[in-house]
Design an enzyme around this catalytic site. Structure first.
Site, PDB file in Angstrom:
ATOM      1  CB  ALA A   1      -0.908  -0.001   1.229  1.00 60.34           C
ATOM      2  N   GLY A   2       0.538   2.185  -0.865  1.00 61.24           N
ATOM      3  CA  GLY A   2       1.319   3.416  -0.923  1.00 61.24           C
ATOM      4  C   GLY A   2       0.574   4.507  -1.676  1.00 61.24           C
ATOM      5  CB  ILE A   3      -0.624   7.652  -1.071  1.00 62.80           C
ATOM      6  CG1 ILE A   3       0.117   8.142   0.189  1.00 62.80           C
ATOM      7  CG2 ILE A   3      -1.799   6.764  -0.679  1.00 62.80           C
ATOM      8  CD1 ILE A   3      -0.676   9.120   1.041  1.00 62.80           C
ATOM      9  CB  THR A   4       2.203   9.985  -5.205  1.00 61.69           C
ATOM     10  OG1 THR A   4       0.972   9.966  -5.933  1.00 61.69           O
ATOM     11  CG2 THR A   4       3.070   8.826  -5.626  1.00 61.69           C
TER      12      THR A   4
ATOM     13  CD  GLN B   1      11.079  12.128 -10.804  1.00 62.18           C
ATOM     14  OE1 GLN B   1      11.786  11.339 -11.421  1.00 62.18           O
ATOM     15  NE2 GLN B   1      10.711  13.299 -11.313  1.00 62.18           N
TER      16      GLN B   1
ATOM     17  N   GLY C   1      10.086  16.506  -7.186  1.00 59.35           N
ATOM     18  CA  GLY C   1       8.649  16.496  -6.903  1.00 59.35           C
ATOM     19  C   GLY C   1       8.237  15.405  -5.944  1.00 59.35           C
ATOM     20  CD  GLN C   2       7.533  10.551  -6.773  1.00 59.12           C
ATOM     21  OE1 GLN C   2       8.427   9.834  -7.193  1.00 59.12           O
ATOM     22  NE2 GLN C   2       6.312  10.093  -6.557  1.00 59.12           N
TER      23      GLN C   2
ATOM     24  CE1 TYR D   1       5.317   6.581  -3.789  1.00 57.80           C
ATOM     25  CE2 TYR D   1       7.392   6.591  -4.989  1.00 57.80           C
ATOM     26  CZ  TYR D   1       6.184   5.999  -4.695  1.00 57.80           C
ATOM     27  OH  TYR D   1       5.846   4.806  -5.310  1.00 57.80           O
TER      28      TYR D   1
ATOM     29  N   GLY E   1       9.814   0.426 -11.227  1.00 58.48           N
ATOM     30  CA  GLY E   1       9.922   1.700 -11.934  1.00 58.48           C
ATOM     31  C   GLY E   1       8.532   2.226 -12.224  1.00 58.48           C
TER      32      GLY E   1
HETATM   33  N1  CAA Z   1      14.308  18.300 -12.447  1.00 58.46           N
HETATM   34  C1  CAA Z   1      14.648  19.036 -11.354  1.00 58.46           C
HETATM   35  N2  CAA Z   1      13.789  19.791 -10.676  1.00 58.46           N
HETATM   36  C2  CAA Z   1      12.524  19.842 -11.120  1.00 58.46           C
HETATM   37  C3  CAA Z   1      12.111  19.128 -12.249  1.00 58.46           C
HETATM   38  C4  CAA Z   1      13.070  18.332 -12.917  1.00 58.46           C
HETATM   39  N3  CAA Z   1      12.750  17.587 -13.993  1.00 58.46           N
HETATM   40  N4  CAA Z   1      10.802  19.356 -12.424  1.00 58.46           N
HETATM   41  C5  CAA Z   1      10.424  20.207 -11.446  1.00 58.46           C
HETATM   42  N5  CAA Z   1      11.450  20.490 -10.647  1.00 58.46           N
HETATM   43  C6  CAA Z   1      11.419  21.303  -9.418  1.00 58.46           C
HETATM   44  C7  CAA Z   1      12.182  22.586  -9.505  1.00 58.46           C
HETATM   45  O1  CAA Z   1      12.665  22.858  -8.187  1.00 58.46           O
HETATM   46  C8  CAA Z   1      11.138  23.602  -9.909  1.00 58.46           C
HETATM   47  O2  CAA Z   1      11.418  24.882  -9.462  1.00 58.46           O
HETATM   48  P1  CAA Z   1      12.558  25.828 -10.164  1.00 58.46           P
HETATM   49  O3  CAA Z   1      12.457  25.601 -11.637  1.00 58.46           O
HETATM   50  O4  CAA Z   1      12.200  27.181  -9.721  1.00 58.46           O
HETATM   51  O5  CAA Z   1      13.862  25.377  -9.597  1.00 58.46           O
HETATM   52  C9  CAA Z   1       9.932  23.099  -9.157  1.00 58.46           C
HETATM   53  O6  CAA Z   1      10.055  21.655  -9.199  1.00 58.46           O
HETATM   54  C10 CAA Z   1       8.581  23.523  -9.748  1.00 58.46           C
HETATM   55  O7  CAA Z   1       8.601  23.296 -11.086  1.00 58.46           O
HETATM   56  P2  CAA Z   1       7.347  23.625 -12.019  1.00 58.46           P
HETATM   57  O8  CAA Z   1       6.562  24.750 -11.445  1.00 58.46           O
HETATM   58  O9  CAA Z   1       7.807  23.663 -13.422  1.00 58.46           O
HETATM   59  O10 CAA Z   1       6.576  22.284 -11.956  1.00 58.46           O
HETATM   60  P3  CAA Z   1       5.143  21.928 -11.399  1.00 58.46           P
HETATM   61  O11 CAA Z   1       4.882  22.539 -10.092  1.00 58.46           O
HETATM   62  O12 CAA Z   1       4.179  22.110 -12.484  1.00 58.46           O
HETATM   63  O13 CAA Z   1       5.365  20.350 -11.189  1.00 58.46           O
HETATM   64  C11 CAA Z   1       6.301  18.382 -10.280  1.00 58.46           C
HETATM   65  C12 CAA Z   1       6.439  19.893 -10.465  1.00 58.46           C
HETATM   66  C13 CAA Z   1       5.178  18.049  -9.325  1.00 58.46           C
HETATM   67  C14 CAA Z   1       7.614  17.935  -9.730  1.00 58.46           C
HETATM   68  C15 CAA Z   1       6.024  17.734 -11.656  1.00 58.46           C
HETATM   69  O14 CAA Z   1       7.121  17.968 -12.466  1.00 58.46           O
HETATM   70  C16 CAA Z   1       5.832  16.235 -11.544  1.00 58.46           C
HETATM   71  O15 CAA Z   1       4.726  15.777 -11.372  1.00 58.46           O
HETATM   72  N6  CAA Z   1       6.921  15.450 -11.700  1.00 58.46           N
HETATM   73  C17 CAA Z   1       6.857  14.007 -11.702  1.00 58.46           C
HETATM   74  C18 CAA Z   1       6.853  13.460 -10.343  1.00 58.46           C
HETATM   75  C19 CAA Z   1       6.875  11.956 -10.457  1.00 58.46           C
HETATM   76  O16 CAA Z   1       7.692  11.376 -11.160  1.00 58.46           O
HETATM   77  N7  CAA Z   1       5.980  11.288  -9.764  1.00 58.46           N
HETATM   78  C20 CAA Z   1       5.922   9.859  -9.832  1.00 58.46           C
HETATM   79  C21 CAA Z   1       4.520   9.413  -9.525  1.00 58.46           C
HETATM   80  S1  CAA Z   1       4.335   7.661  -9.841  1.00 58.46           S
HETATM   81  C22 CAA Z   1       5.172   6.925  -8.603  1.00 58.46           C
HETATM   82  O17 CAA Z   1       5.601   7.534  -7.680  1.00 58.46           O
HETATM   83  C23 CAA Z   1       5.355   5.456  -8.724  1.00 58.46           C
HETATM   84  C24 CAA Z   1       6.768   5.080  -8.627  1.00 58.46           C
HETATM   85  O18 CAA Z   1       7.181   4.536  -7.625  1.00 58.46           O
HETATM   86  C25 CAA Z   1       7.665   5.347  -9.770  1.00 58.46           C
END
Ligand code: CAA
Length: 240
Positions: free
Chosen positions: A83-86, A141, A143-144, A147, A178
């Site tokens: 069980a897990g959330i983001t 990652q 944004g995480q 997590y 992944g």
């Molecule tokens: N690399 C580095 N920093 C990043 C980045 C990247 N690719 N994308 C965003 N950031 C950071 C930066 O700090 C950025 O601020 P600055 O540019 O001023 O330094 C900040 O995030 C905000 O960026 P944005 O306003 O452009 O982005 P946002 O607010 O619209 O969204 C986010 C940011 C939530 C991180 C979005 O990019 C996102 O959803 N990323 C993916 C997250 C992810 O991979 N989640 C996985 C979910 S599935 C899962 O978790 C299952 C598993 O186990 C794999």
């Protein structure tokens, strides 16, 4: 030999595939869910797998829930902490609630659930515990932060618990998936997800069954010499 298996978050996503894989391996399976009653009912009907509702972040609920599983199916031999959330977002905009929700559900649950089964496993001298980490606990990652911290914690939890129970017939391993084809990944913004998939060496999302078969393998009685391991199932994303 048929064992009793308990899969948290076992009615949807990766968990559903894990429940089914364990059932196909001949085990008697119970699957927990938290909120999506309709999906759980449909899953139960489709697969004939018992479903039970409780919150893995709540220790007392875990103790009561495990007692119900023991009553209905027998002592738990296999625990899959899935069980897990983001609650994604950059740390500079993350609320304490986003942080805590993820730590409670993804990491505290490891303690809550495992604490409820470990004494019985130790007494019986047998157990298989499989904990779901993530590629993002391995490599980080954006944004995480919440997590990734929880999922990296899962790996430390796994390794330490494996050592404590190595002489008791109990193996404890982690699987680090992944990006897979689940609702959790589908919730990532499409343009961001497209970029992520482009960076996966295999060039596609994983299928839940591809993760589930590794969990079933680790849960097998014959896998008794594997403990404290973390197995990556990530299409080559890490180590990259
Ligand atoms: N690399 C580095 N920093 C990043 C980045 C990247 N690719 N994308 C965003 N950031 C950071 C930066 O700090 C950025 O601020 P600055 O540019 O001023 O330094 C900040 O995030 C905000 O960026 P944005 O306003 O452009 O982005 P946002 O607010 O619209 O969204 C986010 C940011 C939530 C991180 C979005 O990019 C996102 O959803 N990323 C993916 C997250 C992810 O991979 N989640 C996985 C979910 S599935 C899962 O978790 C299952 C598993 O186990 C794999």
């Amino acid at each position: 030999m048929s064992k009793v298996a308990l899969v948290t978050g076992g009615t949807r996503g990766l968990g559903a595939a894990i429940s089914v894989a364990l059932q196909q391996a001949g085990h008697r399976v119970a699957a927990t869910y938290h909120s999506n009653e309709a999906a759980a009912a449909e899953f139960a009907q489709q697969h004939g797998i018992r479903v039970l509702r409780w919150d893995v972040a709540d220790q007392a609920a875990c103790q009561r829930g495990v007692a119900r599983v023991v009553e209905q199916l027998g002592a738990v031999d296999i625990l899959v902490n899935n069980a897990g959330i983001t609650r994604d977002g950059p740390l500079h905009r993350m609320s304490q609630e986003q942080w805590q929700d993820v730590i409670h559900t993804n990491l505290d649950s490891m303690f809550n659930m495992t604490r409820a089964v470990i004494e019985g496993m130790r007494t019986r001298g047998y157990g298989r515990i499989v904990n779901l980490s993530s590629v993002n606990g391995r490599r980080g990652q954006a944004g995480q932060v919440n997590y990734a911290a929880a999922k990296a914690g899962v790996i430390g939890f796994t390794r330490a618990l494996a050592l404590e129970n190595a002489r008791r017939g109990i193996t404890v391993n982690a699987v680090a998936p992944g990006y897979c084809d689940t609702a959790m990944v589908a919730a990532v913004r499409p343009d961001v997800l497209e970029q992520i998939v482009a960076g996966i060496p295999l060039g596609r999302l994983g299928r839940p069954e591809e993760v589930a078969r590794v969990c079933a393998f680790l849960a097998d009685e014959a896998s008794g010499y594997i403990t404290g391991a973390t197995i990556d199932v990530n299409g080559g994303l890490y180590p990259g």
